[in-house]
Enzyme design. Structure first.
Site, PDB file in Angstrom:
ATOM      1  CB  ALA A  65      -0.866  -0.088   1.590  1.00  0.00           C
ATOM      2  N   GLY A 109       0.168  -5.004   0.650  1.00  0.00           N
ATOM      3  CA  GLY A 109      -1.059  -4.949  -0.418  1.00  0.00           C
ATOM      4  C   GLY A 109      -1.053  -5.697  -1.690  1.00  0.00           C
ATOM      5  CD  GLU A 112      -3.028  -7.756   2.547  1.00  0.00           C
ATOM      6  OE1 GLU A 112      -3.581  -8.360   3.693  1.00  0.00           O
ATOM      7  OE2 GLU A 112      -2.627  -6.253   2.457  1.00  0.00           O
ATOM      8  CD  GLU A 132       1.377  -6.019   5.676  1.00  0.00           C
ATOM      9  OE1 GLU A 132       0.385  -5.564   4.467  1.00  0.00           O
ATOM     10  OE2 GLU A 132       2.274  -6.297   5.666  1.00  0.00           O
TER      11      GLU A 132
END
Length: 258
Positions: A65, A109, A112, A132
C-alpha cells in the site's frame, strides 16, 4: 494510456490488467484500487472475456500500500471511510477466473492482492512478504486470513510475525503460488495459461471457482452438497452436453459458454 494507474488490454478471450505506477513499484492507493475494481467489473461483465490476468512490472507486481498517503490517517478516518472494504474487496465479487502474473516484489497489499486471485504464476525472481509488522500494522486486506489457508498456520505466523520474505521457489513449496516459470517467459506463460483456461466453458469455470472457494468458507458437508448441486446443474447446460458428445466423437468441443 501510459499515464493511467492501470492499463487494460485484451487478447482473444483474455482480459489483461497491468498495474502502472512503476516509479513507486506499483504501490496501491485508492486511485489504483478504484481503477482496478472498475476494470475487473467490466471484464467480468463482458461475455467475450473468459479469464482475467493481473500483472505488474518486471520489478514489482505491487510493493504494498502507499504508505505516504496513509501515514497521517486516524482511526476515525479509516473506520468512517470503510478503508480497504470499499474498494479492495471488489475482486471477491468477480465470478470469472483471475490469474496473478507476479514478477519482482509482491509485498504487503501486493501479496494480499495476489492471494485474492485464483491462480498465481510467479517468475523465479519474485518475492512474497507481509512486512506490515515493521510499521506497527498488520496485514489488513485479507492477509491474516488467506495466507494461513494457503500455506498453513505455522508458516503464515512466521511470515506475518517476523516479516520474512519468501522467494518464488519457497512460495511454490509452501503452496502459496500455483506455478513458477522463468522470469523471461512469465508473461507468455501466464497468458498461455489464461488462454487455455478461457477456452473451456465459461459457465463451468464460474461454477468450479464457486465450488473451490466454498471449500475455504464452509464445513465439509456443506461444501460437498454445494459441489454436488453444481455438478447436477451442469447437466442443464449446452456446454456440458457438447463436451461429452465431443469426447465420444473424438473431436474438440465447441463451447457456447453457456
Amino acid at each position: 494510456m501510459q499515464d493511467h494507474v492501470i492499463i487494460t488490454a485484451r487478447e482473444n478471450r483474455v482480459g489483461i490488467i497491468t498495474l502502472n505506477r512503476p516509479k513507486v513499484l506499483n504501490a496501491l492507493n485508492d486511485e489504483v484500487m478504484n481503477a482496478l475494481g472498475a476494470a475487473l467489473t467490466a471484464f467480468d461483465a463482458d461475455d467475450s472475456i473468459g479469464v482475467i490476468v493481473i500483472e505488474g512490472s518486471s520489478r514489482a507486481f505491487a510493493a504494498g500500500a502507499d504508505i505516504a498517503v496513509m501515514a497521517n490517517w486516524s482511526y476515525s478516518d479509516v473506520y468512517s471511510s470503510n478503508f480497504i472494504t470499499r474498494n479492495w474487496e471488489t475482486i471477491r465479487q468477480v465470478r470469472k477466473p483471475v490469474i496473478a502474473s507476479v514478477a519482482g516484489l509482491a509485498l504487503g497489499g501486493g501479496c494480499e492482492l495476489a492471494l485474492s486471485c485464483d491462480i498465481i504464476v510467479a517468475g523465479r525472481g519474485a518475492k512474497f512478504g507481509l512486512p506490515e509488522i515493521k510499521l506497527g500494522l498488520l496485514p489488513g486486506a485479507g492477509g491474516t486470513q488467506r495466507l494461513p489457508r494457503a500455506i498453513g498456520k505455522a508458516k503464515a505466523m512466521d511470515m506475518c510475525l517476523s516479516a520474512r520474505m519468501l522467494d518464488a521457489e519457497e512460495a511454490d513449496r509452501y503452496g502459496l503460488v500455483s506455478r513458477v516459470v522463468d522470469d523471461a517467459s512469465l508473461r507468455e506463460e501466464a497468458l498461455a495459461l489464461a488462454a487455455s483456461v478461457a477456452s473451456f466453458s465459461a459457465s463451468a469455470l464460474m461454477a468450479l471457482k464457486e465450488c473451490v472457494n466454498r471449500a475455504f468458507e464452509s464445513p465439509l458437508a456443506e461444501g460437498i452438497l454445494f459441489e454436488r448441486r453444481e455438478l447436477h446443474a451442469r447437466f442443464a447446460t449446452p456446454d456440458a452436453h457438447e463436451g461429452m458428445r465431443a469426447f465420444m466423437e473424438k473431436r474438440r468441443p465447441v463451447f457456447e459458454h453457456r
